[in-house]
Design an enzyme around this catalytic site. Sequence first.
Site, mmCIF file in Angstrom:
data_model
loop_
_atom_site.group_PDB
_atom_site.id
_atom_site.type_symbol
_atom_site.label_atom_id
_atom_site.label_comp_id
_atom_site.label_asym_id
_atom_site.label_seq_id
_atom_site.Cartn_x
_atom_site.Cartn_y
_atom_site.Cartn_z
ATOM 1 N N SER A 138 2.067 -10.144 -7.158
ATOM 2 C CA SER A 138 1.815 -9.653 -5.810
ATOM 3 C C SER A 138 2.739 -10.358 -4.810
ATOM 4 O O SER A 138 3.957 -10.211 -4.889
ATOM 5 C CB SER A 138 0.332 -9.832 -5.453
ATOM 6 O OG SER A 138 -0.001 -9.126 -4.293
ATOM 7 N N HIS A 173 1.664 -3.434 -6.902
ATOM 8 C CA HIS A 173 0.465 -2.585 -6.826
ATOM 9 C C HIS A 173 0.815 -1.115 -6.605
ATOM 10 O O HIS A 173 0.133 -0.404 -5.863
ATOM 11 C CB HIS A 173 -0.458 -3.066 -5.696
ATOM 12 C CG HIS A 173 -0.745 -4.527 -5.714
ATOM 13 N ND1 HIS A 173 -1.306 -5.164 -6.802
ATOM 14 C CD2 HIS A 173 -0.535 -5.494 -4.775
ATOM 15 C CE1 HIS A 173 -1.452 -6.458 -6.523
ATOM 16 N NE2 HIS A 173 -0.977 -6.682 -5.311
#
Length: 242
Positions: A138, A173
């Site tokens: 992330s 994501h």
Amino acid sequence: MSRHDAQVSGIPGGPRRIALLGGGFSTDAEAVLDTWVLGHARAARPRVCFVPTASGDAEGYVDRFLTAFGALDCEPSVLRLFRREADDASLRAFLLAQDVVYAGGGNTANLLAVWRAHGVDRLLTEAYDRGTLLCGISAGANCWAQGSHTDSFGPLTHLPDGLGLLPGSVCPHYDGEPGRRPSYRRAVASGTLPAGWALDDGVGALFTEGTLTETAGRTAIARVYRVEPDGRGGVSEVPVTV
């Protein structure tokens, strides 16, 4: 002199590599991607430093890392910057002794600001040039690139000033959060972000000297995508087989 000893003494220890992760110990109970990362370390029993800056050094996150990597064949450690204790020389020696630096998820903008305030950006660049494998999930994937797609400021937007160790941009994501895919595609199409790499949750992408050289995944459907402007106001999105 071993390769690890060469690294600690300041002699370059291998090619420059970055692993972008769409998952890891915090989302993967079977440790598929973390084991894959360790398999690319330069030492048989690598020293792995977790840097949880993007989460504000959240203790629960640190505990999950130590539990997960304590069960793997490595020597885990943690670099906390919100309660920093090491002086500049000790901090440099510590980071350059690592075989893997693993940046955690959280807020990309905050991570970069804190790293720059403490000079960690320069130290990680030095470690990268000497063969330390840099990786992260992330925000910890975003930070290595020139630019990234982020929710650091609330709504999804772009962040143009990453460390620049990986050419282009990164979007994590890609399949896991609503709005990620169309927002990143618009940013690349408009030139707001340079062409780059989008990662589904559950994949890993290894870059050697800035070039994608290997991918891995927890599932058969997870993908890494190369996203580029198509010259017609849109984007070309090419999936890479994992």
